[in-house]
Write a protein that holds these residues in place. Structure first.
Motif, PDB file in Angstrom:
ATOM      1  N   ARG A 116     -13.323  -9.392 -13.523  1.00  0.00           N
ATOM      2  CA  ARG A 116     -12.300 -10.422 -13.685  1.00  0.00           C
ATOM      3  C   ARG A 116     -10.913  -9.892 -13.376  1.00  0.00           C
ATOM      4  O   ARG A 116     -10.081 -10.590 -12.809  1.00  0.00           O
ATOM      5  N   ALA A 117     -10.642  -8.648 -13.740  1.00  0.00           N
ATOM      6  CA  ALA A 117      -9.356  -8.024 -13.454  1.00  0.00           C
ATOM      7  C   ALA A 117      -9.610  -6.580 -13.023  1.00  0.00           C
ATOM      8  O   ALA A 117     -10.615  -5.975 -13.419  1.00  0.00           O
ATOM      9  N   PRO A 118      -8.745  -6.002 -12.202  1.00  0.00           N
ATOM     10  CA  PRO A 118      -8.920  -4.607 -11.805  1.00  0.00           C
ATOM     11  C   PRO A 118      -8.918  -3.684 -13.022  1.00  0.00           C
ATOM     12  O   PRO A 118      -8.165  -3.899 -13.974  1.00  0.00           O
ATOM     13  N   ARG A 119      -9.747  -2.652 -12.976  1.00  0.00           N
ATOM     14  CA  ARG A 119      -9.824  -1.680 -14.079  1.00  0.00           C
ATOM     15  C   ARG A 119      -9.302  -0.333 -13.596  1.00  0.00           C
ATOM     16  O   ARG A 119      -9.820   0.241 -12.644  1.00  0.00           O
ATOM     17  N   LEU A 120      -8.258   0.162 -14.260  1.00  0.00           N
ATOM     18  CA  LEU A 120      -7.661   1.435 -13.875  1.00  0.00           C
ATOM     19  C   LEU A 120      -8.617   2.578 -14.218  1.00  0.00           C
ATOM     20  O   LEU A 120      -9.058   2.702 -15.363  1.00  0.00           O
ATOM     21  N   VAL A 121      -8.926   3.402 -13.219  1.00  0.00           N
ATOM     22  CA  VAL A 121      -9.841   4.522 -13.448  1.00  0.00           C
ATOM     23  C   VAL A 121      -9.149   5.871 -13.323  1.00  0.00           C
ATOM     24  O   VAL A 121      -9.636   6.870 -13.859  1.00  0.00           O
ATOM     25  N   GLN A 122      -8.004   5.918 -12.623  1.00  0.00           N
ATOM     26  CA  GLN A 122      -7.310   7.189 -12.448  1.00  0.00           C
ATOM     27  C   GLN A 122      -5.945   6.953 -11.842  1.00  0.00           C
ATOM     28  O   GLN A 122      -5.693   5.906 -11.235  1.00  0.00           O
ATOM     29  N   GLN A 123      -5.057   7.915 -12.004  1.00  0.00           N
ATOM     30  CA  GLN A 123      -3.801   7.893 -11.284  1.00  0.00           C
ATOM     31  C   GLN A 123      -3.401   9.307 -10.898  1.00  0.00           C
ATOM     32  O   GLN A 123      -3.741  10.280 -11.585  1.00  0.00           O
ATOM     33  N   VAL A 124      -2.713   9.437  -9.767  1.00  0.00           N
ATOM     34  CA  VAL A 124      -2.198  10.717  -9.280  1.00  0.00           C
ATOM     35  C   VAL A 124      -0.680  10.614  -9.245  1.00  0.00           C
ATOM     36  O   VAL A 124      -0.128   9.665  -8.686  1.00  0.00           O
ATOM     37  N   THR A 125      -0.019  11.586  -9.855  1.00  0.00           N
ATOM     38  CA  THR A 125       1.440  11.601  -9.903  1.00  0.00           C
ATOM     39  C   THR A 125       1.982  12.445  -8.754  1.00  0.00           C
ATOM     40  O   THR A 125       1.574  13.587  -8.560  1.00  0.00           O
ATOM     41  N   LEU A 126       2.896  11.868  -7.992  1.00  0.00           N
ATOM     42  CA  LEU A 126       3.561  12.577  -6.903  1.00  0.00           C
ATOM     43  C   LEU A 126       4.928  13.068  -7.383  1.00  0.00           C
ATOM     44  O   LEU A 126       5.381  12.703  -8.467  1.00  0.00           O
ATOM     45  N   PRO A 127       5.590  13.927  -6.609  1.00  0.00           N
ATOM     46  CA  PRO A 127       6.881  14.464  -7.058  1.00  0.00           C
ATOM     47  C   PRO A 127       7.885  13.379  -7.419  1.00  0.00           C
ATOM     48  O   PRO A 127       7.948  12.323  -6.784  1.00  0.00           O
ATOM     49  N   ARG A 128       8.668  13.664  -8.428  1.00  0.00           N
ATOM     50  CA  ARG A 128       9.621  12.683  -8.932  1.00  0.00           C
ATOM     51  C   ARG A 128      10.632  12.316  -7.850  1.00  0.00           C
ATOM     52  O   ARG A 128      11.217  13.196  -7.196  1.00  0.00           O
ATOM     53  N   GLY A 129      10.834  11.014  -7.668  1.00  0.00           N
ATOM     54  CA  GLY A 129      11.800  10.542  -6.702  1.00  0.00           C
ATOM     55  C   GLY A 129      11.290  10.473  -5.279  1.00  0.00           C
ATOM     56  O   GLY A 129      12.041  10.118  -4.366  1.00  0.00           O
ATOM     57  N   SER A 130      10.001  10.756  -5.069  1.00  0.00           N
ATOM     58  CA  SER A 130       9.464  10.716  -3.697  1.00  0.00           C
ATOM     59  C   SER A 130       9.289   9.276  -3.212  1.00  0.00           C
ATOM     60  O   SER A 130       9.533   8.967  -2.052  1.00  0.00           O
ATOM     61  N   GLY A 131       8.854   8.380  -4.078  1.00  0.00           N
ATOM     62  CA  GLY A 131       8.752   6.969  -3.721  1.00  0.00           C
ATOM     63  C   GLY A 131       7.590   6.635  -2.808  1.00  0.00           C
ATOM     64  O   GLY A 131       7.801   6.144  -1.693  1.00  0.00           O
ATOM     65  N   PRO A 132       6.327   6.854  -3.241  1.00  0.00           N
ATOM     66  CA  PRO A 132       5.182   6.514  -2.382  1.00  0.00           C
ATOM     67  C   PRO A 132       5.187   5.032  -2.017  1.00  0.00           C
ATOM     68  O   PRO A 132       5.271   4.175  -2.891  1.00  0.00           O
ATOM     69  N   ARG A 133       5.083   4.749  -0.708  1.00  0.00           N
ATOM     70  CA  ARG A 133       5.226   3.382  -0.223  1.00  0.00           C
ATOM     71  C   ARG A 133       3.924   2.844   0.355  1.00  0.00           C
ATOM     72  O   ARG A 133       3.298   1.959  -0.209  1.00  0.00           O
ATOM     73  N   HIS A 134       3.510   3.365   1.505  1.00  0.00           N
ATOM     74  CA  HIS A 134       2.314   2.885   2.184  1.00  0.00           C
ATOM     75  C   HIS A 134       1.371   4.047   2.483  1.00  0.00           C
ATOM     76  O   HIS A 134       1.778   5.205   2.494  1.00  0.00           O
ATOM     77  N   GLY A 135       0.109   3.703   2.752  1.00  0.00           N
ATOM     78  CA  GLY A 135      -0.872   4.740   3.048  1.00  0.00           C
ATOM     79  C   GLY A 135      -2.011   4.216   3.888  1.00  0.00           C
ATOM     80  O   GLY A 135      -2.163   3.009   4.088  1.00  0.00           O
ATOM     81  N   ILE A 136      -2.807   5.153   4.400  1.00  0.00           N
ATOM     82  CA  ILE A 136      -4.009   4.805   5.145  1.00  0.00           C
ATOM     83  C   ILE A 136      -5.118   5.779   4.763  1.00  0.00           C
ATOM     84  O   ILE A 136      -4.872   6.942   4.446  1.00  0.00           O
ATOM     85  N   LEU A 137      -6.338   5.282   4.803  1.00  0.00           N
ATOM     86  CA  LEU A 137      -7.504   6.125   4.570  1.00  0.00           C
ATOM     87  C   LEU A 137      -7.979   6.652   5.916  1.00  0.00           C
ATOM     88  O   LEU A 137      -8.233   5.894   6.847  1.00  0.00           O
ATOM     89  N   HIS A 138      -8.087   7.966   6.017  1.00  0.00           N
ATOM     90  CA  HIS A 138      -8.500   8.630   7.262  1.00  0.00           C
ATOM     91  C   HIS A 138     -10.024   8.660   7.348  1.00  0.00           C
ATOM     92  O   HIS A 138     -10.706   8.654   6.308  1.00  0.00           O
ATOM     93  N   PRO A 139     -10.597   8.682   8.555  1.00  0.00           N
ATOM     94  CA  PRO A 139     -12.062   8.789   8.672  1.00  0.00           C
ATOM     95  C   PRO A 139     -12.642   9.999   7.958  1.00  0.00           C
ATOM     96  O   PRO A 139     -13.815   9.991   7.570  1.00  0.00           O
ATOM     97  N   SER A 140     -11.844  11.036   7.755  1.00  0.00           N
ATOM     98  CA  SER A 140     -12.320  12.218   7.040  1.00  0.00           C
ATOM     99  C   SER A 140     -12.483  11.963   5.545  1.00  0.00           C
ATOM    100  O   SER A 140     -13.063  12.796   4.829  1.00  0.00           O
TER     101      SER A 140
END
Length: 341
Positions: free
Chosen positions: A178-202
């Motif tokens: 019914r709703a997404p279930r959070l299973v994990q999170q990864v913290t990136l460096p403070r102030g980096s501002g992760p915006r967009h991403g892509i999954l690589h074939p690897s």
């Protein structure tokens, strides 16, 4: 090729009138023919991101200024009409991930991640908001930060990753309920501002950071837990105040292309090893002002200039490096390009 064009209208200080249509070159090439702006297909307030249903002739747009998502259906080759009413989601929705049974919507304004369920015909029938993010750097200083969810990416069966620019997080959600279930999170460096991403074939997940102009590499271990395994600055030519935007890859997966607003460039990065290693290769002119979005089609890179109100094609040479723009056309405040089959 045909492209639906998302853009900013007057409510977001843009000049678009809604979802438009652009044609470019031949079916498998973008440099062999002229760009042509076909005009507005569906009037809508700031449809900044447009996504298509995988099997239905239905598209979905984030009405960013209105805080809603609107479905449209194709009425003819030059017309799309609204399907149902706009569905409220959160403040400043800026990305839609469209699947057969549901949409994932990320909201830049307040950080909400919203799941919209779809009926058999692709209509929106219900919504559920995922758990809000918490700032892993809370207490670092006295000024509270604001969550800014920006994109959703399918990274495995029933698993979606979302970026949070405000809290420097990549969160992973189990879908199908019914709703997404959070299973994990990864913290990136403070102030980096992760915006967009892509999954690589690897199997590696590449995340471009808007604020620090870096590229991060994430990968799962044998137990399926994701970790930060590498990264690199986008290039030595980026300037103070630059902000990264879109991230795409070459068809063979050996190169990545990141748009950089401010200096108005495209950063080219090489992928080596088993996909865990990335390194800057070149930094070239984007050919437009404020390259909000770009994609690689055939032998060209198409860049959308939000502030210059144009779209340009940069031919890609044998090394995979884009050259100077060979063709362009005026397009009002473009923010997204969606190729149509």
């Amino acid at each position: 090729m045909r492209f639906l064009v998302g853009g900013y209208t007057a409510d977001m200080e843009g000049t678009a009138e809604g979802i438009g249509m652009l044609t470019a070159g031949e079916a498998d090439s973008t440099t062999g023919g002229a760009l042509s702006w076909r005009g507005t297909l569906a009037v809508a307030p700031s449809p900044s991101w447009v996504a298509k249903h995988p099997t239905r002739d239905v598209v979905y747009a984030t009405l960013e200024g209105a805080g809603a998502v609107q479905a449209f259906r194709e009425q003819g080759p030059d017309s799309w009409v609204a399907r149902g009413k706009p569905v409220p989601v959160g403040a400043a929705p800026c990305h839609i991930l469209a699947g057969r049974e549901r949409l994932f919507v990320t909201c830049w304004g307040d950080g909400q991640v919203v799941q919209l369920d779809l009926d058999a015909e692709g209509g929106i029938r219900g919504s559920a908001t995922a758990d809000a993010a918490s700032d892993p750097y809370a207490g670092y200083d006295q000024e509270a930060r604001v969550s800014h969810a920006h994109q959703s990416i399918v990274v495995g069966p029933g698993l979606v990753a979302t970026t949070d620019m405000g809290f420097d997080l990549v969160r992973f959600w189990q879908t199908g309920s019914r709703a997404p279930r959070l299973v994990q999170q990864v913290t990136l460096p403070r102030g980096s501002g992760p915006r967009h991403g892509i999954l690589h074939p690897s199997g590696h997940l590449y995340i471009v950071a808007e604020l620090s102009c870096e590229l991060f590499v994430l990968a799962p271990d044998d137990a399926g837990t994701w970790h930060l395994v590498g990264g690199t600055p986008l290039g030595t030519g980026t300037l103070d105040g630059d902000t990264a935007a879109e991230l795409t890859r070459s068809s063979d997966g050996t190169l990545l292309y990141a748009g950089v607003r401010g200096s108005n460039t495209i950063a080219v990065m090489r992928v080596t090893g088993e996909g865990e290693a990335v390194s800057p290769l070149a930094l070239v002119e984007a050919g437009v002002d404020w390259p909000r979005y770009h994609l690689v089609i055939g032998d060209g890179l198409i860049a959308a200039g939000q502030r210059s109100s144009d779209v340009a094609v940069l031919p890609i040479d044998a090394r995979g490096i884009p050259g100077r723009a060979t063709t362009r056309t005026e397009v009002p405040s473009p923010t997204c390009l969606l190729p149509l089959p």
